[in-house]
Design an enzyme around this catalytic site. Structure first.
Site, short mmCIF file in Angstrom:
data_model
loop_
_atom_site.label_atom_id
_atom_site.label_comp_id
_atom_site.label_asym_id
_atom_site.label_seq_id
_atom_site.Cartn_x
_atom_site.Cartn_y
_atom_site.Cartn_z
N SER A 123 0.80 -1.23 0.00
CA SER A 123 0.00 0.00 0.00
C SER A 123 0.82 1.28 0.00
O SER A 123 0.35 2.32 -0.43
CB SER A 123 -0.97 0.00 1.18
OG SER A 123 -0.25 -0.09 2.39
N HIS A 134 -5.28 -3.47 -3.01
CA HIS A 134 -4.79 -2.58 -4.07
C HIS A 134 -4.57 -3.30 -5.40
O HIS A 134 -3.94 -2.74 -6.30
CB HIS A 134 -3.50 -1.89 -3.62
CG HIS A 134 -3.70 -1.09 -2.37
ND1 HIS A 134 -4.28 0.15 -2.38
CD2 HIS A 134 -3.45 -1.39 -1.07
CE1 HIS A 134 -4.36 0.60 -1.14
NE2 HIS A 134 -3.87 -0.32 -0.33
N LYS A 186 -11.91 0.72 -2.15
CA LYS A 186 -10.87 1.32 -3.00
C LYS A 186 -11.36 1.29 -4.45
O LYS A 186 -12.14 2.17 -4.82
CB LYS A 186 -9.55 0.60 -2.76
CG LYS A 186 -9.14 0.76 -1.27
CD LYS A 186 -7.82 0.23 -0.97
CE LYS A 186 -7.42 0.24 0.50
NZ LYS A 186 -8.11 1.04 1.48
C1 LIG Z 1 -3.61 -3.39 2.14
C2 LIG Z 1 -4.80 -2.88 2.90
N1 LIG Z 1 -5.55 -3.75 3.57
C3 LIG Z 1 -6.62 -3.36 4.28
C4 LIG Z 1 -6.99 -2.02 4.34
C5 LIG Z 1 -8.18 -1.62 5.15
O1 LIG Z 1 -9.27 -1.47 4.32
P1 LIG Z 1 -10.47 -0.47 4.63
O2 LIG Z 1 -9.97 0.92 4.39
O3 LIG Z 1 -11.50 -0.90 3.66
O4 LIG Z 1 -10.86 -0.68 6.05
C6 LIG Z 1 -6.24 -1.09 3.64
C7 LIG Z 1 -6.64 0.33 3.69
O5 LIG Z 1 -5.96 1.24 3.38
C8 LIG Z 1 -5.11 -1.52 2.90
O6 LIG Z 1 -4.35 -0.65 2.24
#
Ligand SMILES: Cc1ncc(COP(=O)(O)O)c(C=O)c1O
Length: 402
Positions: free
Chosen positions: A191, A219, A250
């Site tokens: 991320s 992502h 996202k």
């Molecule tokens: C790799 C990853 N997993 C999980 C999440 C968490 O997801 P959410 O924002 O839908 O709670 C994010 C959020 O930025 C993320 O980048």
């Protein structure tokens, strides 16, 4: 000796953060939490009365505001109202939840899927439901905070390997006593860095050492694979992930998280994971929007092509200016700035030119690797990307970064 509340650690933490934020604001270096007041079409948004081009969005395919998705959400409100009757296991399940889960299962080529109210909650609950005391969980060092928190919460032995270091992963797997339960977890696309996990090798090692494999596709859905189905499609390795986790916040312009996998796994999570049992169901409008979005991805494949072309244009352009963009190959493009201060100043310079981009500093990334965490989407046009590169280059030159 007793201390008063005003003197204790909680008060000190609150004060220290207040001071940091005030100082940054005083120097025009604070750009977090800015409200967007309008979508202006394409990648344009209105922020504090100024039209800006968005370069910090997770909406990789530009689906926020898509008419078909908006219509699905509105229809769901008319049909079901705005809330649910509670948690999924009791009175909270609606037809639209089941329809969404079937859509996700189809999209991910899995037998079944289960949804939760956020991606963060999904990782916390799924990891801590699957492993516990006496088990082992192995995680890439750059995995998302929600995975780290899930691992810590689980009570399993928490082992980490250096980022994308497959020898490190194998060493960890060898370290675990025979007969133990092992779960390996990684982001598909990281991320903060935008690079892709060495997926074929991870799969090979999990098979060799009889470990379960969980991949977080936050992502990669909509970005990797010809039809945007994610990392298995990208590597032509369908059916190799045991626990396919993703978010609905996202590429999918809604909120929530999911896991897709075997019928038995999903049935287990429905009956054992605490975020399913003890937290309210997704609101119907959000579930309907998510379902429509998966359908739009398949019906409008040009979006997947465009986000990838835009990513390449942005990465190559920044590299030609002399910026370090690490190993990104995707829509997440880190523009390394070095110190936190440099990243804040770069942000200010670029935001003043109406490019909406934000800094990521330690502890979210290692000290000395502060960056602009820029993103491109399918909503950008090539001239907007060139313009952003130009402004980032001017700012970089001004502060002596390049
Ligand atoms: C790799 C990853 N997993 C999980 C999440 C968490 O997801 P959410 O924002 O839908 O709670 C994010 C959020 O930025 C993320 O980048």
């Amino acid at each position: 000796m007793e201390i008063t509340k005003a003197e204790d650690n909680i008060s000190q933490r609150i004060k220290a953060m207040g001071h940091r934020v005030e100082q940054a604001q005083a120097q025009d270096l604070y750009y977090y939490n800015q409200p967007i007041s309008e979508l202006r079409g394409g990648a344009r948004v209105l922020v504090r009365g100024r039209e800006m081009t968005m370069f910090a969005s997770y909406s990789y395919l530009g689906l926020i505001g898509h008419p078909r998705i908006n219509a699905a959400a509105k229809e769901a409100i008319d049909h079901y109202g705005t809330g649910t009757h509670g948690v999924r296991s009791l009175a909270g399940t609606l037809n639209i939840h089941r329809e969404l889960e079937e859509t996700i299962a189809d999209f991910k080529h899995a037998e079944a899927a289960v949804t939760y109210s956020s991606g963060y909650a999904t990782n916390l609950t799924v990891v801590s439901t699957l492993v516990g005391r006496g088990d082992y969980v192995i995680s890439d060092k750059l995995n998302h905070a929600s995975i780290v928190d899930g691992c810590l919460m689980s009570g399993a032995k928490f082992l980490r390997f250096a980022h994308n270091d497959m020898e490190g992963l194998e060493n960890r797997l060898q370290q675990i006593p025979a007969g133990s339960t092992k779960l390996v977890i990684a982001d598909s696309v990281f991320s903060m860095d935008g690079d892709i996990i060495e997926f074929p090798k991870v799969v090979e090692l999990c098979r060799k050492y009889h470990a379960w494999l969980m991949i977080d596709e936050a992502h990669s859905v909509g970005v990797l694979g010809k039809t945007g189905r994610g990392i298995e499609e990208h590597f032509g390795m369908q059916g190799t992930i045991d626990i396919k986790m993703g978010t609905l916040s996202k590429t999918i312009p809604s909120v929530g998280g999911y896991v897709a996998g075997s019928k038995e796994l999903i049935n287990y999570l429905r009956h054992a994971s605490r975020a399913y049992i003890f937290s309210a169901a997704l609101p119907p409008a959000q579930a309907a929007a998510a379902k429509a979005a998966f359908e739009v991805i398949l019906d409008e494949p040009w979006r997947v092509e465009k986000v990838n072309a835009n990513g390449q244009q942005f990465i190559q352009g920044l590299k030609q200016c002399g910026f370090d963009t690490l190993y990104t190959e995707t829509a997440i493009v880190p523009v390394l700035c070095g110190s936190d201060e440099n990243a804040y100043v770069m942000t200010r310079e670029v935001q003043h030119k109406d490019i909406f981009v934000l800094p990521v500093v330690s502890p979210a990334v290692p000290p000395g690797l502060a960056r602009l965490r820029a993103t491109v989407t399918a909503a950008h046009e090539p001239d907007e990307i060139d313009h952003a590169i130009d402004e980032i280059q001017k700012a970089g030159k001004k502060i002596g970064l390049i």
